[in-house]
Design an enzyme around this catalytic site. Structure first.
Site, mmCIF file in Angstrom:
data_model
loop_
_atom_site.group_PDB
_atom_site.id
_atom_site.type_symbol
_atom_site.label_atom_id
_atom_site.label_comp_id
_atom_site.label_asym_id
_atom_site.label_seq_id
_atom_site.Cartn_x
_atom_site.Cartn_y
_atom_site.Cartn_z
ATOM 1 N N PRO A 81 64.284 -3.447 108.642
ATOM 2 C CA PRO A 81 63.158 -3.397 108.316
ATOM 3 C C PRO A 81 62.329 -3.483 109.915
ATOM 4 O O PRO A 81 62.754 -4.201 110.652
ATOM 5 C CB PRO A 81 62.924 -4.630 107.582
ATOM 6 N N ASN A 82 61.475 -2.738 109.665
ATOM 7 C CA ASN A 82 60.407 -2.542 110.695
ATOM 8 C C ASN A 82 60.879 -1.913 112.155
ATOM 9 O O ASN A 82 60.146 -1.532 113.023
ATOM 10 C CB ASN A 82 59.706 -3.984 111.315
ATOM 11 N N ARG B 106 55.755 -0.933 118.052
ATOM 12 C CA ARG B 106 55.729 -2.336 117.345
ATOM 13 C C ARG B 106 55.996 -3.427 118.465
ATOM 14 O O ARG B 106 56.897 -3.338 119.238
ATOM 15 C CB ARG B 106 56.772 -2.495 116.442
ATOM 16 N N TYR C 144 59.879 -5.567 122.001
ATOM 17 C CA TYR C 144 60.851 -4.579 121.676
ATOM 18 C C TYR C 144 60.903 -3.353 122.510
ATOM 19 O O TYR C 144 61.583 -2.244 122.331
ATOM 20 C CB TYR C 144 60.534 -4.227 120.146
ATOM 21 N N ASN D 188 71.813 -3.579 113.393
ATOM 22 C CA ASN D 188 70.528 -4.625 113.545
ATOM 23 C C ASN D 188 69.967 -4.737 112.057
ATOM 24 O O ASN D 188 69.173 -3.817 111.873
ATOM 25 C CB ASN D 188 69.631 -3.863 114.738
ATOM 26 N N ALA E 103 64.992 -8.690 110.482
ATOM 27 C CA ALA E 103 64.495 -9.833 109.683
ATOM 28 C C ALA E 103 65.528 -10.443 108.799
ATOM 29 O O ALA E 103 65.734 -11.574 108.585
ATOM 30 C CB ALA E 103 63.179 -9.930 109.280
ATOM 31 N N GLU F 118 76.985 -7.003 115.553
ATOM 32 C CA GLU F 118 75.741 -7.178 115.184
ATOM 33 C C GLU F 118 74.929 -7.018 116.816
ATOM 34 O O GLU F 118 75.431 -7.498 117.644
ATOM 35 C CB GLU F 118 75.574 -8.584 114.956
ATOM 36 N N HIS G 96 70.980 -7.096 118.616
ATOM 37 C CA HIS G 96 69.392 -7.460 118.485
ATOM 38 C C HIS G 96 68.868 -7.080 119.894
ATOM 39 O O HIS G 96 69.598 -7.029 120.908
ATOM 40 C CB HIS G 96 69.058 -8.931 118.470
ATOM 41 N N ARG H 106 63.740 -17.351 120.866
ATOM 42 C CA ARG H 106 62.512 -17.137 120.237
ATOM 43 C C ARG H 106 62.279 -18.471 119.039
ATOM 44 O O ARG H 106 63.216 -19.292 119.169
ATOM 45 C CB ARG H 106 62.474 -15.633 119.606
#
Ligand code: DQA
Length: 138
Positions: A10-11, A18, A23, A72, A75, A96, A98, A105
């Site tokens: 998502p996103n 964004r 990012y 990725n 969320a 995985e 990111h 964070r």
């Protein structure tokens, strides 16, 4: 030729627009076009969804025939038992990734339902995280 798919959660369709401070300013479409041009030794494909069940459907669809999945889950990384179980269920290895260093964070981003079932984890290198993951399939 090795079949590798990048799956974004998502996103991540908003990359470039964004929170560019976190990012980056490049759209994923532009990045992916460049990546494909540079890495002709792979048959590379790309899938993005904002919907958890659609991500699970895609993981199941490719998870017994592809050579690698670069995931990725965005969320959903921090919430989805379902995606974690899907990775456990399939045969294709999952890396995985990111874009940001999730450990630098908020606390809630330190938890991952993907990591325990992934072959490896690459994070914090911006969009280059995807390229490093791709190289691991060499
Ligand atoms: C992300 C990190 C996640 O915590 C966040 O929810 C995202 C993107 C990353 O690539 O840095 O959407 O997966």
């Amino acid at each position: 030729m090795k079949k590798i798919i990048i799956i974004n959660g998502p996103n991540l369709n908003l990359l470039g627009k964004r929170e560019p401070g976190i990012y980056g300013a490049q759209s994923f479409k532009d990045f992916f076009t460049e990546l494909k041009r540079k890495h002709t030794a792979y048959e590379l494909s790309y899938y993005q969804s904002n919907i958890e069940g659609e991500l699970i459907d895609k993981i199941q669809e490719v998870g017994f025939s592809y050579d690698g999945i670069i995931l990725n889950a965005a969320a959903y990384t921090h919430t989805s038992v379902g995606i974690g179980d899907a990775i456990k269920a399939i045969e294709t290895p999952v890396i995985e990734v990111h874009i940001s260093n999730t450990f630098a964070r908020e606390e809630f981003r330190h938890q991952s339902y993907i990591s325990p079932n992934a072959k490896g984890v690459i994070l914090g290198f911006g969009l280059q995280s995807y390229e490093l993951a791709l190289q691991s399939f060499l």
